[in-house]
Design an enzyme around this catalytic site. Structure first.
Site, PDB file in Angstrom:
ATOM      1  N   ASP A  72       0.865  -1.168   0.000  1.00 50.36           N
ATOM      2  CA  ASP A  72       0.000   0.000   0.000  1.00 50.36           C
ATOM      3  C   ASP A  72       0.912   1.232   0.000  1.00 50.36           C
ATOM      4  O   ASP A  72       2.065   1.162   0.441  1.00 50.36           O
ATOM      5  CB  ASP A  72      -0.877  -0.025   1.254  1.00 50.36           C
ATOM      6  CG  ASP A  72      -1.611   1.270   1.480  1.00 50.36           C
ATOM      7  OD1 ASP A  72      -2.432   1.641   0.629  1.00 50.36           O
ATOM      8  OD2 ASP A  72      -1.337   1.924   2.497  1.00 50.36           O
ATOM      9  N   SER A 110      -2.267   0.804  -4.947  1.00 53.68           N
ATOM     10  CA  SER A 110      -2.774   1.955  -4.202  1.00 53.68           C
ATOM     11  C   SER A 110      -4.060   2.518  -4.775  1.00 53.68           C
ATOM     12  O   SER A 110      -4.327   2.413  -5.979  1.00 53.68           O
ATOM     13  CB  SER A 110      -1.701   3.063  -4.205  1.00 53.68           C
ATOM     14  OG  SER A 110      -2.178   4.259  -3.639  1.00 53.68           O
ATOM     15  N   ASN A 111      -4.825   3.177  -3.907  1.00 54.61           N
ATOM     16  CA  ASN A 111      -5.965   3.978  -4.340  1.00 54.61           C
ATOM     17  C   ASN A 111      -5.539   5.190  -5.158  1.00 54.61           C
ATOM     18  O   ASN A 111      -6.340   5.764  -5.888  1.00 54.61           O
ATOM     19  CB  ASN A 111      -6.748   4.484  -3.126  1.00 54.61           C
ATOM     20  CG  ASN A 111      -7.675   3.444  -2.526  1.00 54.61           C
ATOM     21  OD1 ASN A 111      -8.050   2.474  -3.166  1.00 54.61           O
ATOM     22  ND2 ASN A 111      -8.042   3.649  -1.274  1.00 54.61           N
TER      23      ASN A 111
END
Length: 228
Positions: A14, A121-122
């Site tokens: 992340d 990741s977002n």
């Protein structure tokens, strides 16, 4: 002992809160935020995550840059900060967040040991490119993957499947690292091996899945893994 280590081929991270310190943007604005800097950072992060989950549930996706700006607007309004220049400065700083101090050496050690390294990741591709470049991590990462490829945020299973598909490595041979407990549990429920980097002293979640290992910083990670 090697038999106690997780046998994997890839390490997927992340980004925000795990590799990059999301609190560093507000901290760099402490000259204007003063004693509100910590409150800005905390509420901004909370609303940012809430908006990703709510948009996913609504089926109304907007990219992470948009969501980050909307969360900041909510935060500044709540805390009575009406200076547009501060808003612009915070958004600019979010693109070049500080990485945590152990990150470069950890990635170097993992690459040296033969693991594939990646971000999942977002963040949008441009946000992630800026963060990676600012931290000078590009040569230590084989892949930088954004949820924009699937059009929905974590914890949707399609996000974790993206890493499997792009890396060409089965979920059980991927070690996923996140400081966000909800993310760590979701990746585990999906089928990845998971090392939860519990930087913030969170309690364990009551959710499907469970991390295989828990660490306080990523510095502990290389000693937990062995090449499958």
């Amino acid at each position: 002992m090697s038999q106690d280590r997780l046998a994997v081929r890839a390490c997927v991270f992340d980004a925000y809160g795990t590799l990059f310190d999301f609190a560093s943007a507000a901290a760099r604005c402490s000259d204007v935020l003063g004693d509100k800097a910590a409150a800005v950072s905390a509420l901004w992060r909370d609303k940012q995550l809430q908006y990703t989950w709510l948009r996913s549930l609504q089926g109304m996706h907007a990219d992470f840059w948009t969501v980050t700006g909307e969360a900041l607007d909510y935060t500044l309004d709540t805390l009575g900060i009406a200076d547009g220049k501060v808003r612009d400065r915070l958004m600019d700083l979010y693109r070049t967040l500080d990485c945590f101090p152990e990150v470069p050496q950890v990635l170097q050690d993992l690459k040296g040991a033969g693991f594939v390294t990646a971000i999942l990741s977002n963040g949008t591709p441009s946000m992630l490119a800026d963060a990676v470049a600012a931290a000078r991590l590009g040569h230590l990462l084989d892949h930088v993957l954004s949820v924009e490829e699937v059009g929905i945020f974590k914890t949707d299973r399609r996000v974790y499947q993206l890493a499997v598909d792009r890396l060409g490595i089965p979920a059980r041979e991927i070690s996923f690292q996140s400081s966000n407990a909800w993310d760590a549990y979701a990746a585990s429920a999906f089928g990845m091996r998971v090392v939860w980097c519990n930087r913030y002293g969170q309690r364990r979640e009551r959710l499907p899945g469970a991390p295989d290992r828990e660490v306080k910083t990523l510095a502990e990670l290389p000693g937990l893994l062995v090449r499958a």
